[in-house]
Design a protein around this motif. Structure first.
Motif, PDB file in Angstrom:
ATOM      1  N   TRP A 657     -10.940 -33.010  -6.529  1.00  0.00           N
ATOM      2  CA  TRP A 657     -10.783 -31.545  -6.567  1.00  0.00           C
ATOM      3  C   TRP A 657      -9.809 -31.158  -7.669  1.00  0.00           C
ATOM      4  N   SER A 658     -10.061 -30.001  -8.275  1.00  0.00           N
ATOM      5  CA  SER A 658      -9.076 -29.451  -9.204  1.00  0.00           C
ATOM      6  C   SER A 658      -8.357 -28.309  -8.499  1.00  0.00           C
ATOM      7  N   LEU A 659      -7.017 -28.393  -8.485  1.00  0.00           N
ATOM      8  CA  LEU A 659      -6.205 -27.336  -7.858  1.00  0.00           C
ATOM      9  C   LEU A 659      -5.701 -26.347  -8.901  1.00  0.00           C
ATOM     10  N   THR A 660      -6.117 -26.555 -10.174  1.00  0.00           N
ATOM     11  CA  THR A 660      -5.587 -25.726 -11.262  1.00  0.00           C
ATOM     12  C   THR A 660      -5.777 -24.226 -11.032  1.00  0.00           C
ATOM     13  N   PRO A 661      -6.934 -23.780 -10.459  1.00  0.00           N
ATOM     14  CA  PRO A 661      -7.084 -22.333 -10.259  1.00  0.00           C
ATOM     15  C   PRO A 661      -5.967 -21.719  -9.404  1.00  0.00           C
ATOM     16  N   LEU A 662      -5.304 -22.547  -8.577  1.00  0.00           N
ATOM     17  CA  LEU A 662      -4.215 -22.016  -7.737  1.00  0.00           C
ATOM     18  C   LEU A 662      -3.020 -21.558  -8.570  1.00  0.00           C
ATOM     19  N   ILE A 663      -2.909 -22.104  -9.794  1.00  0.00           N
ATOM     20  CA  ILE A 663      -1.743 -21.762 -10.620  1.00  0.00           C
ATOM     21  C   ILE A 663      -2.188 -21.110 -11.913  1.00  0.00           C
ATOM     22  N   ASN A 664      -3.277 -20.314 -11.801  1.00  0.00           N
ATOM     23  CA  ASN A 664      -3.872 -19.782 -13.019  1.00  0.00           C
ATOM     24  C   ASN A 664      -2.919 -19.055 -13.966  1.00  0.00           C
ATOM     25  N   PRO A 665      -2.038 -18.158 -13.471  1.00  0.00           N
ATOM     26  CA  PRO A 665      -1.160 -17.458 -14.419  1.00  0.00           C
ATOM     27  C   PRO A 665      -0.346 -18.423 -15.273  1.00  0.00           C
ATOM     28  N   LEU A 666       0.019 -19.559 -14.685  1.00  0.00           N
ATOM     29  CA  LEU A 666       0.810 -20.547 -15.423  1.00  0.00           C
ATOM     30  C   LEU A 666       0.062 -21.050 -16.655  1.00  0.00           C
ATOM     31  N   GLN A 667      -1.224 -21.362 -16.462  1.00  0.00           N
ATOM     32  CA  GLN A 667      -2.039 -21.833 -17.591  1.00  0.00           C
ATOM     33  C   GLN A 667      -2.083 -20.777 -18.689  1.00  0.00           C
ATOM     34  N   LEU A 668      -2.221 -19.521 -18.270  1.00  0.00           N
ATOM     35  CA  LEU A 668      -2.319 -18.444 -19.256  1.00  0.00           C
ATOM     36  C   LEU A 668      -0.984 -18.233 -19.969  1.00  0.00           C
ATOM     37  N   HIS A 669       0.131 -18.446 -19.244  1.00  0.00           N
ATOM     38  CA  HIS A 669       1.445 -18.354 -19.902  1.00  0.00           C
ATOM     39  C   HIS A 669       1.556 -19.398 -21.011  1.00  0.00           C
ATOM     40  N   ILE A 670       1.016 -20.602 -20.736  1.00  0.00           N
ATOM     41  CA  ILE A 670       1.078 -21.672 -21.747  1.00  0.00           C
ATOM     42  C   ILE A 670       0.225 -21.276 -22.960  1.00  0.00           C
ATOM     43  N   LEU A 671      -0.989 -20.738 -22.696  1.00  0.00           N
ATOM     44  CA  LEU A 671      -1.878 -20.341 -23.796  1.00  0.00           C
ATOM     45  C   LEU A 671      -1.283 -19.205 -24.619  1.00  0.00           C
ATOM     46  N   ALA A 672      -0.637 -18.250 -23.914  1.00  0.00           N
ATOM     47  CA  ALA A 672      -0.098 -17.081 -24.616  1.00  0.00           C
ATOM     48  C   ALA A 672       1.244 -17.399 -25.275  1.00  0.00           C
ATOM     49  N   ASP A 673       1.644 -18.699 -25.200  1.00  0.00           N
ATOM     50  CA  ASP A 673       2.892 -19.155 -25.823  1.00  0.00           C
ATOM     51  C   ASP A 673       4.113 -18.390 -25.309  1.00  0.00           C
TER      52      ASP A 673
END
Length: 1291
Positions: A657-673
């Motif tokens: 399973w991927s749990l990444t969707p649970l922390i979605n804003p975090l991923q976007l913070h990384i992308l948005a630098d």
């Protein structure tokens, strides 16, 4: 929408305990694990079998399955809990159930002569006959088939003679019953057993399909006989090459009359026989372990067409598979091998589909567990290796990238309840068993090196190797003791409990602290640094036994416990208190897992078949996963891949399973630098209720440390490292390696396992050459010879020798060819001429291609016929081989022959490097498409990157909804990936604009703006964001300022002046940004209706207007005064959406979009230039014309489109124009789309079909569509299929 994504499935193996546990029908085959039935179906696009469904209704061991001979969609199964079930495979549901059968139904079979009658029998009879439906429904007893003297192994109804049935017994005899004839009980025992009490069970029994009375049977020791059931005589006894061979199973080959195959019981040898010969025609050693079951698919697979292929990517062979193709049969061997596919089940649980004609595995699922899997753990120093412990007495280690078994323990341990890896790189696993104590298994050596017997014969429920002190191992047992010992067996502590101890866990912060869970409902904490055997703390509160306990890896003193009372409790050791009770499970809790990065995230698995994800700050359940089909026991993740979780269950599967969707804003913070503060935080900040998720674990801190050290391109490295940490296995590492190669990274920095994945084209040949040098020895397994050559051949040989002596080389060659001695012919052919030799080579190649024989390869390469060879590999689905040959040709390694014939150089026409390059790209596209259709968008992107097709690589990631990965990779690749990266950023910004969950929050609003600001020329995108944002005027103005747009009042003035100047688009833009955005509707709709009424409009002239209008704030669009405009907007967006779907080849949803538009036109009073008849004509024309294009040659002929239809379709095409984004054509297919769920999947409200893969629920909370359909719909029509005017946001 579900937060947790299923990304991988390790299917169970086939159980070896019962006889009839594999079956085949048409283009499906099925096999049974202990509690579930796995059904594979042929995917005709790729001629590849894929797991279609998992049926799990039985609570005890399944004893037999039988496919209905009259209806390919129905089959029956029986189990040890006295249950018989009838299934419909197509609908994946139970049709009928028969409870409490008298006795265990040990064998069952459909009655051939009645449509819905199933018969079953227990060991000594009687035979029960169950009529499932109709006036005579119910169970009757066969009047004669009872009171047998020996147990029944299996029985078979005669396919032609009504009511005739044969039983095979353990004493080696048969019983035959036939209406109107004398009953024959216990007849035809092997002669050698007559007059003895010895048993020799009947292992296989099949009626001869070409005769009414002949019967083929096998006894375990006395071999195979063909007998006559009327005269009770033996017609033929078949002989084996070795007296040691014994038969476990047999099957007739329907495509070759008189032929049958058998599987040996000791070693995996498949033998091919013909009834006219007493010895086998051929023998193949397929595996080291013996056969358990065999079934031949009745319909031969369709020939693969060149446009649709399957790579051999999943056909991994484990160390136990040999499958070396035996030497090819020469013509004088009289029999050719039957074409056909054999479903093979082996004693070690392996299941495969063997192509007998081509002599290769089409599919092999090696070494699956066949029973409940109680525990699973990742290897501490390798996140790609997962160990599982099972009721079947083995521990297996899996590579989760390829989903194949790498190691298996020796077995025979009884039940293994628990396992624990040794810390670091010690490569050992400790196991806990039900009756054999504990043990340590040295994994690479495959040996048990230590045993622990302090608990005697009591079961050990949990074993835990201390990761702070590698010398200590704890075990807890039914004897009430938790024992701590050193690895060499010295006992350090013996902690006595008042009842059985089920779980223990070492503290991750204090090496001397351990917690236990006990049957007396209490949790205890012990401190090893004292000599006291009393607990330091006892926590009470559970109302039933406590099973597992887990310390938090991040918060000191916090631990949780799962209990049979269905709750999970969170305890604070420092406060002596229970700080949270997590209610929600409806059965005992087993699996427990803390996340190693997000301190409040806890996951639990239960006997209610579900996995729940909890926010322990306030006790809310964030998501419930229903995909397992039985009790969930083990949950685990690896600290370096903290958002990939594995689970195991009584259904014998392991799921990833991927749990990444649970922390979605975090991923976007990384992308948005964003700053580090918004990505990484301290634990106190992270556990505040309502705080946005922050990473607090070791892996994220290590990434920060490494990034801070870097000079220069820190952004690219940061994106890569976080992407690898957050992405599930399945190609993201491979993808980043290829990105690095394209960016010019030094080859010496590539990881060791790079050559195992998809390599860049410049490395492919080089790596394979070095591999070839290593492989200096080839192991071949060879069996039996042929039969003598007839005299005609002798005469031809003599004639050939004479021609040779007379110097008539060409005549000699032709005779040798006639004799099948091609090698002799080819070795002397150059004596005639090089041109003749080459022609002969090509004739041989063509013949071998027709036979689908691997022997063709050297002929094609010697004559430089690359295209023929690539076509050959492609037609067999060997796309990786095709890719390698095409790349070698591109590098100039294939010599085209110069023939010194008088008529010119003879250079093969059109084989220039450019042609080869085109060939290479074509094959890589086919390989990519196959991965993509298998739910592996990341691997598909790797195929494109390997040939530097960057646009297609990113398009595959976007179509697989791997948006964050697409942006990360696109950002690193830079300008060449810009267009696709900008599109992915737009979709991610839309993801942040989900009204219900995200948009009230300023954080998401600003995040969406930051993502859009990464796109150059972003004014229009920012206007859409501001138009859709539902805040008060002050908040809206604040957002306008952030986006460098005028404030609300100024926008009103700009809109009005644009309208007076006749700038419609400008006026719509600015009206949308005012407090009365609905003023934009009449302007935009009027323009679009006007356009559509004209004859020469195109999609590109209306799409920008409708797209802009669709961003009108939802609460304004839903106002009563807007209802007429709203209806017009929905209808126009539906219609234009259908055309966009045709442009993008979203074939699945085109009919649904037309239907949706028609329904709205019917029900709502509107004035738009569209008529229902026109829509239905367009849809029919599209269907007729595209079916003609997509039809494969061997399908039934369809009615060709009429002239009118062709005309309508031509007009549609002229309006639609070409898709501007390269590679976006074709359906979306997300990871996990091909994985069946054990649970009841909902029906799609778009297609009316059961949804396979991830499900997306619409705004009413009940209507469901597949996530793939939702993504495609949202890309072409922003409004929900329910016609409510709410925007769809599945990204």
């Amino acid at each position: 929408m579900a937060q947790v994504k299923q990304v991988g499935l390790l299917a169970a193996g086939c159980q070896p305990w019962n006889k009839d546990v594999c079956a085949a029908s048409g283009d499906r085959f099925a096999y049974c694990a202990t509690l579930a039935i796995y059904i594979y179906q042929l995917d005709h696009r790729y001629s590849e079998f894929k797991l279609w469904a998992i049926m799990s209704e039985h609570k005890k061991t399944i004893t037999a399955i039988s496919w209905c001979p009259h209806n390919h969609d129905l089959f029956a199964s029986a189990s040890a809990d006295n249950l018989v079930v009838i299934w419909n495979v197509a609908d994946q549901k139970v049709v009928a159930k028969l409870d409490s059968t008298k006795g265990i139904p040990a064998s069952l079979s459909w009655c051939w002569n009645a449509g819905d009658v199933v018969a079953f029998v227990s060991h000594r009879g009687p035979l029960y006959i169950w009529t499932i439906s109709g006036p005579d429904s119910g169970v009757t007893v066969h009047k004669d088939a009872h009171s047998f003297l020996s147990d029944i192994c299996l029985f078979r109804w005669h396919p032609k003679k009504k009511g005739k049935v044969v039983f095979g017994h353990t004493d080696g005899s048969l019983s035959i019953f036939q209406p109107g004839c004398k009953n024959q009980k216990h007849v035809l025992r092997p002669e050698s057993l007559e007059g003895t009490d010895e048993e020799d069970p009947v292992t296989a029994l099949e009626w001869d399909p070409l005769s009414t009375d002949y019967l083929l049977l096998a006894n375990l020791h006395n071999g195979i006989r063909l007998v006559d059931s009327e005269s009770l005589s033996c017609i033929t006894v078949f002989n084996f090459p070795s007296s040691a061979a014994s038969v476990q199973c047999l099957a007739w080959v329907p495509s070759a009359p008189g032929m049958f195959i058998t599987g040996d019981s000791q070693v995996g040898v498949l033998r091919v026989w013909n009834v006219s010969r007493t010895t086998p025609i051929d023998n193949f050693k397929l595996k080291k372990t013996g056969f358990h079951g065999l079934h031949v698919l009745s319909s031969p697979l369709k020939k693969k067409s060149l446009s649709s292929q399957s790579p051999t990517k999943n056909h991994h062979m484990s160390s136990t598979s040999e499958a070396v193709p035996p030497p090819t049969l020469t013509q004088n061997q009289a029999f050719s091998l039957p074409p056909g596919h054999a479903v093979c089940c082996f004693m070690d649980g392996g299941v495969g589909l063997y192509d007998m004609g081509v002599k290769k595995w089409d599919f092999l699922r090696d070494l699956g567990h066949v029973e409940t899997i109680f525990d699973c753990k990742f290897k501490p120093d390798n996140p790609d290796l997962l160990a599982t412990a099972s009721f079947d007495g083995t521990i297996k280690v899996w590579d989760i990238n390829t989903l194949t078994a790498v190691y298996t323990s020796p077995g025979n341990e009884g039940v293994i309840y628990s396992l624990s890896w040794a810390p670091g790189d010690l490569n050992c696993i400790a196991g806990a068993t039900s009756r054999n104590g504990g043990f340590i298994w040295d994994v690479p050596r495959g040996k048990i090196i230590t045993r622990f017997s302090e608990h005697g014969k009591n079961g050990i429920f949990c074993i835990a190797w201390s990761h702070k002190d590698s010398k200590r191992i704890a075990t807890c047992s039914g004897d009430g003791f938790c024992i701590i010992r050193t690895i060499d067996g010295k006992i350090l502590h013996k902690y006595k409990h008042p009842a059985a101890v089920f779980g223990c866990d070492w503290s991750q912060n204090n090496k001397d602290m351990i917690a236990t869970g006990c049957e007396d409902k209490n949790v205890r904490v012990y401190y090893l640094a004292t000599s006291s055997d009393q607990p330091l703390k006892v926590f009470s509160g559970h109302t039933a036994k406590v099973f597992h306990v887990r310390w938090s890896p991040l918060r000191e003193g916090i631990l949780c416990s799962g209990s049979d009372d269905g709750t999970v409790r969170v305890w604070d050791y420092t406060q002596d208190a229970c700080i949270n009770v997590l209610n929600g499970h409806t059965a005992p809790v087993r699996g427990l897992l803390w996340n190693t990065e997000i301190p409040y995230l806890l996951i639990s698995g239960s006997w209610d078949y579900t996995i729940k994800v909890w926010d322990t700050r306030d006790g809310t359940c964030l998501d419930t996963v229903y995909d397992h089909g039985a009790d969930v026991y083990g949950l685990t993740c690896h600290p370096s891949r903290p958002f990939t979780m594995a689970s195991c269950s009584r259904d014998s599967t392991v799921r990833l399973w991927s749990l990444t969707p649970l922390i979605n804003p975090l991923q976007l913070h990384i992308l948005a630098d964003r700053s580090w503060d918004e990505i990484i935080g301290n634990i106190d900040r992270a556990v505040e209720v309502g705080a946005s998720p922050l990473l607090c674990g070791k892996v994220s801190r290590d990434i920060k440390q490494e990034v801070d050290k870097l000079m220069g391109d820190a952004r690219g490295r940061k994106l890569r490292w976080f992407s690898e940490c957050l992405s599930p296995p399945g190609g993201s590492k491979n993808l980043w390696d290829l990105v690095a190669v394209i960016k010019g990274q030094d080859d010496s920095l590539l990881p060791q396992n790079y050559c195992k994945g998809i390599m860049h084209m410049k490395h492919m040949v080089r790596f394979k050459m070095s591999k070839a040098q290593e492989l200096t020895t080839v192991k071949m397994s060879k069996f039996g010879g042929g039969i003598g050559a007839p005299s005609k051949e002798e005469r031809l040989k003599e004639a050939a020798e004479i021609h040779l002596r007379l110097g008539q080389i060409q005549r000699y060659c032709e005779l040798m060819v006639e004799l099948g001695e091609w090698d002799k012919a080819l070795s002397v052919a150059p004596g005639v001429s090089m041109k003749y030799w080459k022609k002969l080579m090509q004739r041989r190649a063509d013949q071998l291609i027709q036979e689908e024989n691997d022997g063709v390869i050297p002929y094609c390469i010697a004559t430089g016929d690359v295209k023929k060879l690539v076509t050959f590999f492609t037609s067999r689905g060997q796309l990786k081989e095709a890719l390698l040959v095409a790349q070698a040709a591109c590098e100039g390694n294939m010599q085209t022959l110069q023939c010194s014939a008088s008529n010119g150089s003879g250079n093969v026409e059109g084989n220039g490097t450019e042609d080869y390059n085109e060939l290479l790209h074509k094959v890589s596209r086919e390989l990519a498409e196959c991965y993509f259709q298998d739910g592996c968008a990341v691997m598909a992107a790797c195929c494109h990157l390997a040939v530097e097709n960057i646009e297609l690589a990113l398009a595959n990631l976007i179509r697989g909804n791997e948006l964050e990965l697409a942006v990360s990779v696109g950002t690193v690749l830079g300008e060449c990936a810009a267009q696709a990266t900008h599109y992915a950023l737009e979709l991610l910004a839309r993801k942040c604009m989900t009204v219900t969950t995200c948009f009230p929050s300023l954080g998401y609003r600003d995040l969406a703006a930051d993502l859009l600001m990464m796109i150059p020329n972003n004014e229009l995108q920012l206007i859409k964001l501001c138009a859709f944002y539902p805040g008060c005027t002050a908040e809206i103005n604040d957002l306008h300022e952030k986006c460098s747009l005028p404030d609300v009042e100024e926008c009103m003035q700009l809109a009005e002046s644009a309208q007076t100047e006749g700038d419609l688009f400008g006026s719509i833009k600015y009206y949308l940004l005012t407090i009365e955005p609905e003023k934009a509707l009449p302007i935009g709709l009027e323009y679009v209706k006007e356009q559509i009424s004209s004859s020469d409009w195109t999609l590109d002239s209306v799409c920008p207007f409708l797209d802009l209008l669709s961003y009108l704030r939802t609460e304004r669009l839903l106002l009563h005064k807007c209802s007429e405009f709203r209806n017009e907007l929905l209808i126009l967006c539906g219609y234009i959406g259908a055309l966009l779907a045709i442009r993008r080849q979203y074939t699945n949803i085109v009919p649904a979009l037309y239907e949706y538009t028609s329904q709205l036109l019917k029900r709502r009073d509107v004035c738009v230039p569209l008529k229902i008849e026109q829509l239905s004509e367009e849809l029919d024309a599209w269907r007729a014309c595209t079916q003609l294009l997509n039809k494969s040659t061997d399908e039934l002929p369809q009615t060709p489109p009429s002239e009118l239809q062709q005309e309508i379709y031509a007009t549609l095409v002229s309006r639609i124009k070409e898709e501007p984004l390269k590679g976006m054509k074709g359906p979306d297919y997300v990871m996990g789309s091909n994985l069946p769920s054990h649970s009841n999947a909902p029906i799609s409200c778009l297609t009316g079909l059961r949804i396979q893969g991830p499900v997306y629920f619409l705004e009413d909370g009940k209507s469901a569509i597949s996530l793939n359909d939702a993504l495609m719909w949202a890309k072409v029509n922003p409004f929900s299929p329910l016609g409510t005017g709410i925007r769809l946001n599945p990204f």
